[in-house]
Design a protein around this motif. Structure first.
Motif, PDB file in Angstrom:
ATOM      1  N   LYS A 133      69.538  44.063 -16.889  1.00 29.18           N
ATOM      2  CA  LYS A 133      68.391  44.383 -17.730  1.00 29.18           C
ATOM      3  C   LYS A 133      68.403  43.644 -19.066  1.00 29.18           C
ATOM      4  CE  LYS A 133      67.092  48.850 -15.709  1.00 29.18           C
ATOM      5  NZ  LYS A 133      65.732  48.469 -15.282  1.00 29.18           N
ATOM      6  N   GLY A 134      69.537  43.114 -19.443  1.00 32.62           N
ATOM      7  CA  GLY A 134      69.623  42.387 -20.698  1.00 32.62           C
ATOM      8  C   GLY A 134      69.639  40.880 -20.560  1.00 32.62           C
ATOM      9  N   VAL A 135      69.300  40.353 -19.373  1.00 33.17           N
ATOM     10  CA  VAL A 135      69.323  38.901 -19.198  1.00 33.17           C
ATOM     11  C   VAL A 135      68.168  38.264 -19.957  1.00 33.17           C
ATOM     12  CG1 VAL A 135      70.440  39.073 -16.939  1.00 33.17           C
ATOM     13  CG2 VAL A 135      67.929  38.954 -17.082  1.00 33.17           C
ATOM     14  N   ASP A 136      68.280  36.960 -20.197  1.00 33.37           N
ATOM     15  CA  ASP A 136      67.207  36.241 -20.866  1.00 33.37           C
ATOM     16  C   ASP A 136      65.953  36.243 -20.001  1.00 33.37           C
ATOM     17  OD1 ASP A 136      68.854  35.639 -22.986  1.00 33.37           O
ATOM     18  OD2 ASP A 136      69.367  33.632 -22.237  1.00 33.37           O
ATOM     19  N   PRO A 137      64.777  36.387 -20.611  1.00 29.83           N
ATOM     20  CA  PRO A 137      63.540  36.291 -19.839  1.00 29.83           C
ATOM     21  C   PRO A 137      63.396  34.919 -19.187  1.00 29.83           C
ATOM     22  CG  PRO A 137      63.119  37.220 -22.014  1.00 29.83           C
ATOM     23  CD  PRO A 137      64.527  36.701 -22.031  1.00 29.83           C
ATOM     24  N   HIS A 138      62.723  34.907 -18.051  1.00 27.96           N
ATOM     25  CA  HIS A 138      62.513  33.647 -17.327  1.00 27.96           C
ATOM     26  C   HIS A 138      61.219  33.749 -16.533  1.00 27.96           C
ATOM     27  CE1 HIS A 138      63.600  29.826 -15.602  1.00 27.96           C
ATOM     28  NE2 HIS A 138      63.434  30.291 -14.387  1.00 27.96           N
TER      29      HIS A 138
END
Length: 286
Positions: A133-138
């Motif tokens: 849930k905390g990954v960079d947006p893509h």
């Protein structure tokens, strides 16, 4: 191999959303989610007149899941606060990992707003495990010609593979979480068998037409909910039909949602709201 039994068939009711007619089979009464599939909105078919204002999805935030938009008719102009931007035409897809959060908008191209035309879309939300849930947006936007087709049953069945593998065709999208999705088009009498591991959740949404699936006839717009008691889907069309078909392993984590945010705890939701209001997800203006 054992055919899955059917738990329920959900027929969505029509709702107005600005210029669009929207059908929502998920969530529905008694069905909050099909873990990890959270929401399915089927917009249209609707015809926009010339000199229209386009799709009504102005800047808004998301955090904690992935959105998949299938563009069956019309186009969608995507912009977001991470700098991604593209306009995808009929037959294309948009796959956005919201991760730790961003602001985006979904509108129509200048040409579509000028000329008008038919619009039909599906937007699907798929959850992310807490660890993602905390990954960079893509964001990935693909036109129709970038999505491989597979033909079955002497050409009576066509499968456009978005993610995962079908026979020897692998879709171009590599999701953060293992979600397989494909659009299946069937001519009358066309049939196929799809094997899905018993542990996986099946997403089976009939956009239109009429099919017999695992012995049950289903027609019109319908979400078919399966039990996890078999590993095969047997499908035969009795009319021209389209199916959005997918599967994924359940996440089996708490789901706490508030509008455009999907997290695991109430505290995480409060933090998401504060982060959006303070501009930490970025900003976007039309």
């Amino acid at each position: 191999m054992i055919q899955r039994t059917i738990q329920a068939v959900i027929t969505p009711q029509a709702q107005r959303l600005g210029p669009l007619t929207m059908h929502q089979p998920l969530p529905a009464n008694g069905l909050d989610q099909l873990d990890p599939f959270l929401l399915l909105h089927h917009h249209g078919p609707t015809t926009f007149s010339a000199h229209n204002s386009g799709l009504p999805f102005g800047p808004h935030p998301h955090r904690g899941f992935e959105t998949v938009t299938f563009i069956y008719e019309g186009d969608v102009r995507h912009r977001d606060s991470s700098g991604f931007s593209s306009t995808i035409q009929t037959g294309g897809i948009q796959w956005m990992t919201t991760g730790r959060g961003l602001v985006h908008s979904e509108g129509s191209s200048e040409e579509f707003r000028e000329k008008g035309g038919p619009v039909e879309l599906i937007q699907l939300w798929t959850n992310l495990p807490a660890r993602f849930k905390g990954v960079d947006p893509h964001y990935v936007g693909l036109q129709k010609d970038a999505i491989p087709d597979l033909t079955l049953d002497d050409g009576n069945v066509t499968v456009a593979v978005t993610s995962g593998t079908w026979n020897d065709i692998t879709g171009p999208i590599q999701p953060v979480y293992d979600v397989e999705l494909a659009n299946v088009t069937l001519l009358p009498g066309g049939s196929f068998v799809r094997q899905v591991e018993t542990s996986r959740t099946v997403l089976f949404y009939l956009l239109n037409g009429s099919v017999v699936v695992n012995g049950r006839e289903v027609s019109g717009r319908a979400l078919v909910v399966f039990n996890n008691d078999g590993d095969e889907l047997h499908v035969r069309a009795t009319d021209n039909s389209r199916i959005l078909l997918g599967s994924a392993e359940p996440i089996n984590e708490p789901v706490v949602s508030h509008g455009p945010f999907v997290m695991n705890t109430e505290q995480e939701i409060r933090q998401a709201v504060m982060d959006y209001q303070s501009g930490r997800m970025g900003t976007l203006t039309d």
